[in-house]
Enzyme design. Structure first.
Site, mmCIF file in Angstrom:
data_model
loop_
_atom_site.group_PDB
_atom_site.id
_atom_site.type_symbol
_atom_site.label_atom_id
_atom_site.label_comp_id
_atom_site.label_asym_id
_atom_site.label_seq_id
_atom_site.Cartn_x
_atom_site.Cartn_y
_atom_site.Cartn_z
ATOM 1 N N LEU A 19 -5.705 -78.814 -8.045
ATOM 2 C CA LEU A 19 -4.790 -79.794 -7.433
ATOM 3 C C LEU A 19 -5.510 -80.579 -6.339
ATOM 4 C CD1 LEU A 19 -1.607 -77.537 -7.244
ATOM 5 C CD2 LEU A 19 -2.173 -79.288 -8.940
ATOM 6 N N ARG A 41 -6.938 -79.485 -3.817
ATOM 7 C CA ARG A 41 -6.529 -78.919 -2.519
ATOM 8 C C ARG A 41 -5.202 -79.495 -2.041
ATOM 9 N NH1 ARG A 41 -11.109 -76.508 -0.198
ATOM 10 N NH2 ARG A 41 -12.995 -76.751 -1.396
ATOM 11 N N GLY A 42 -4.353 -79.818 -2.980
ATOM 12 C CA GLY A 42 -3.018 -80.325 -2.657
ATOM 13 C C GLY A 42 -2.914 -81.837 -2.806
ATOM 14 N N TYR A 91 -12.892 -65.503 4.040
ATOM 15 C CA TYR A 91 -11.591 -66.160 4.213
ATOM 16 C C TYR A 91 -10.825 -65.426 5.311
ATOM 17 C CZ TYR A 91 -12.202 -68.497 -0.390
ATOM 18 O OH TYR A 91 -12.643 -69.251 -1.442
ATOM 19 N N SER A 151 -1.173 -82.820 -5.896
ATOM 20 C CA SER A 151 -0.071 -81.902 -6.241
ATOM 21 C C SER A 151 1.271 -82.627 -6.324
ATOM 22 C CB SER A 151 0.038 -80.797 -5.185
ATOM 23 O OG SER A 151 0.466 -81.355 -3.939
HETATM 24 N N1 LIG Z 1 -15.876 -71.385 -4.882
HETATM 25 C C1 LIG Z 1 -15.497 -72.246 -3.975
HETATM 26 O O1 LIG Z 1 -16.308 -72.951 -3.367
HETATM 27 C C2 LIG Z 1 -14.037 -72.395 -3.670
HETATM 28 C C3 LIG Z 1 -13.615 -73.418 -2.828
HETATM 29 C C4 LIG Z 1 -12.255 -73.553 -2.566
HETATM 30 C C5 LIG Z 1 -11.349 -72.689 -3.158
HETATM 31 N N2 LIG Z 1 -11.802 -71.692 -3.963
HETATM 32 C C6 LIG Z 1 -10.845 -70.734 -4.578
HETATM 33 O O2 LIG Z 1 -9.926 -71.435 -5.370
HETATM 34 C C7 LIG Z 1 -8.593 -71.101 -4.975
HETATM 35 C C8 LIG Z 1 -7.720 -72.308 -5.160
HETATM 36 O O3 LIG Z 1 -8.240 -73.379 -4.380
HETATM 37 P P1 LIG Z 1 -7.362 -74.390 -3.620
HETATM 38 O O4 LIG Z 1 -6.342 -73.607 -2.844
HETATM 39 O O5 LIG Z 1 -8.177 -75.339 -2.885
HETATM 40 O O6 LIG Z 1 -6.680 -75.133 -4.810
HETATM 41 P P2 LIG Z 1 -5.514 -76.095 -5.153
HETATM 42 O O7 LIG Z 1 -4.604 -75.322 -6.036
HETATM 43 O O8 LIG Z 1 -6.153 -77.347 -5.633
HETATM 44 O O9 LIG Z 1 -4.778 -76.492 -3.790
HETATM 45 C C9 LIG Z 1 -3.871 -75.688 -3.128
HETATM 46 C C10 LIG Z 1 -3.055 -76.580 -2.221
HETATM 47 O O10 LIG Z 1 -2.146 -77.334 -3.036
HETATM 48 C C11 LIG Z 1 -0.834 -77.209 -2.522
HETATM 49 N N3 LIG Z 1 0.153 -77.186 -3.626
HETATM 50 C C12 LIG Z 1 1.155 -78.055 -3.804
HETATM 51 N N4 LIG Z 1 1.867 -77.751 -4.902
HETATM 52 C C13 LIG Z 1 1.343 -76.640 -5.414
HETATM 53 C C14 LIG Z 1 1.680 -75.827 -6.527
HETATM 54 N N5 LIG Z 1 2.690 -76.088 -7.321
HETATM 55 N N6 LIG Z 1 0.908 -74.743 -6.762
HETATM 56 C C15 LIG Z 1 -0.113 -74.447 -5.954
HETATM 57 N N7 LIG Z 1 -0.480 -75.161 -4.878
HETATM 58 C C16 LIG Z 1 0.252 -76.270 -4.609
HETATM 59 C C17 LIG Z 1 -0.835 -75.896 -1.789
HETATM 60 O O11 LIG Z 1 0.298 -75.881 -1.062
HETATM 61 P P3 LIG Z 1 0.821 -75.873 0.405
HETATM 62 O O12 LIG Z 1 -0.240 -76.357 1.348
HETATM 63 O O13 LIG Z 1 1.971 -76.809 0.379
HETATM 64 O O14 LIG Z 1 1.135 -74.461 0.621
HETATM 65 C C18 LIG Z 1 -2.229 -75.868 -1.194
HETATM 66 O O15 LIG Z 1 -2.270 -76.606 -0.004
HETATM 67 C C19 LIG Z 1 -8.714 -70.637 -3.525
HETATM 68 O O16 LIG Z 1 -7.664 -69.779 -3.170
HETATM 69 C C20 LIG Z 1 -10.053 -69.953 -3.537
HETATM 70 O O17 LIG Z 1 -9.907 -68.620 -3.962
HETATM 71 C C21 LIG Z 1 -13.117 -71.556 -4.232
#
Ligand SMILES: NC(=O)c1ccc[n+]([C@@H]2O[C@H](COP(=O)([O-])OP(=O)(O)OC[C@H]3O[C@@H](n4cnc5c(N)ncnc54)[C@H](OP(=O)(O)O)[C@@H]3O)[C@@H](O)[C@H]2O)c1
Length: 314
Positions: free
Chosen positions: A186, A188-189, A36, A192
């Site tokens: 979420l 990926r948003g 990352y 959300s």
């Molecule tokens: N193993 C894998 O293949 C894999 C793949 C992807 C992720 N991951 C892990 O999972 C974690 C979470 O994944 P993700 O970031 O894709 O998940 P997510 O929580 O589904 O999506 C995050 C996105 O949602 C938006 N969002 C809107 N409201 C929110 C709220 N109240 N709380 C949090 N986010 C909100 C964020 O905000 P803004 O854009 O508005 O800031 C961001 O763009 C990553 O950090 C990573 O460590 C693992």
């Protein structure tokens, strides 16, 4: 992830403040990947934890993907010698002597999972790693890996719009006593409540995973935002936000499923934490299923090339 890569610009001071606020709120699991931002995220976490008690936090690290100087991805390497190399750099960047959960980000098609897990098991033996996890693998790989060394958790996408694990992978995890750390809760948003066509347009001009994700494009996006509107009706009736309902739904799927939330700002974190106070009744769950039935999202969760890398989708 989004603090260092793949979701467009982020603010470093706000990222660190968000990590601190999460720890203050009692969150004790931080997930990262060495790729990352090519080590940026680990260094960020290292800086955030320098002022804190590292032993109160579980750090989960993914490794394996190979990067280049143009921000590209060039396959994966989980050979035993690569495991040891990646881990050495990770420990230095995080400023710690151990990783709590260490996992390959994807199954390496050229390396038997037994060899990769065997190499991490050696690192457990040496005290550099506490537990072994996996990411986006299917039931057969889980069984083969678990036969070499106990697997603590499978990290995999799971949400109202990504329920693929329910048929085979989740039952296998439960049979073997392996927890699930759910990402993309979420989507990926997308679900959300804060996503819009305008945000998809903006994603196209920056380095943003969502500019290539089928669910965020054209008619798929229109359809998926309609699902969000339906979910919003359920959320409004509960006095909760869409994100809170989506998180509460995953939280309610079992004590062995731990949601990873991708908040990168304190306001998003606060909203996400509010999900802990949302109790979904049977009637709420029925209304949610009605609003977003299983399989109702349009578009795959990754593009064709990335889907082909997922052992969990075979
Ligand atoms: N193993 C894998 O293949 C894999 C793949 C992807 C992720 N991951 C892990 O999972 C974690 C979470 O994944 P993700 O970031 O894709 O998940 P997510 O929580 O589904 O999506 C995050 C996105 O949602 C938006 N969002 C809107 N409201 C929110 C709220 N109240 N709380 C949090 N986010 C909100 C964020 O905000 P803004 O854009 O508005 O800031 C961001 O763009 C990553 O950090 C990573 O460590 C693992």
């Amino acid at each position: 992830m989004g603090m260092s890569d793949l979701y467009g610009p982020s603010d470093e001071a706000e990222s660190i403040a968000t990590i601190h606020a999460a720890l203050d709120a009692g969150i004790n699991l931080i997930d990262t990947g060495d790729f990352y931002g090519m080590g940026h995220n680990e260094m960020l976490i290292g800086r955030a934890l320098a002022e804190r008690n590292r032993d109160e936090v579980l750090i989960s690290v993914k490794f394996g993907p190979l990067r280049d100087a143009d921000n590209g991805f060039n396959g994966i390497d989980t050979r035993p010698v690569a495991v040891k190399n990646f881990l050495a750099y990770t420990l230095r960047r995080l400023g710690t002597d151990h990783v709590d959960v260490y996992r390959p980000a994807r199954l390496d098609p050229n390396v038997p999972i037994e060899e990769t897990v065997g190499a991490i098991a050696e690192m457990v033996e040496a005290g550099h790693v506490r537990r072994i996890g996996l990411s986006e693998v299917g039931a057969d790989t889980l069984r083969r890996a678990h036969a070499v060394h106990p697997i603590s958790d499978l990290q995999i996408e799971y949400s109202l719009v990504s329920r693929g694990i329910e048929d085979e992978i989740l039952p296998t995890c439960r049979e073997l006593g392996i927890a699930v750390t759910a990402y993309g809760v979420l989507s990926r948003g997308l679900i959300s409540g804060h996503w819009s066509r305008e945000r998809s347009e903006r994603a196209r001009s920056g380095r943003d995973f969502r500019s290539m994700s089928p669910r965020f494009q054209g008619e798929n996006l229109d359809h998926n935002l309609e699902l969000v509107d339906r979910l919003r009706s359920v959320a409004d009736a509960k006095g909760a936000s869409v994100a809170q309902v989506a998180i509460a739904w995953v939280l309610g799927r079992g004590a062995d499923i731990v949601p990873l939330i991708g908040a990168r700002r304190r306001d998003r974190l606060d909203e996400a934490l509010g999900a802990l106070d949302v109790e979904l009744t049977d009637a709420d769950l029925a209304a949610i299923e009605d609003a977003v039935p299983p399989g109702s999202a349009a578009g795959d969760r990754y593009n064709e090339h990335q889907m082909a890398l997922l052992d969990s989708e075979r």
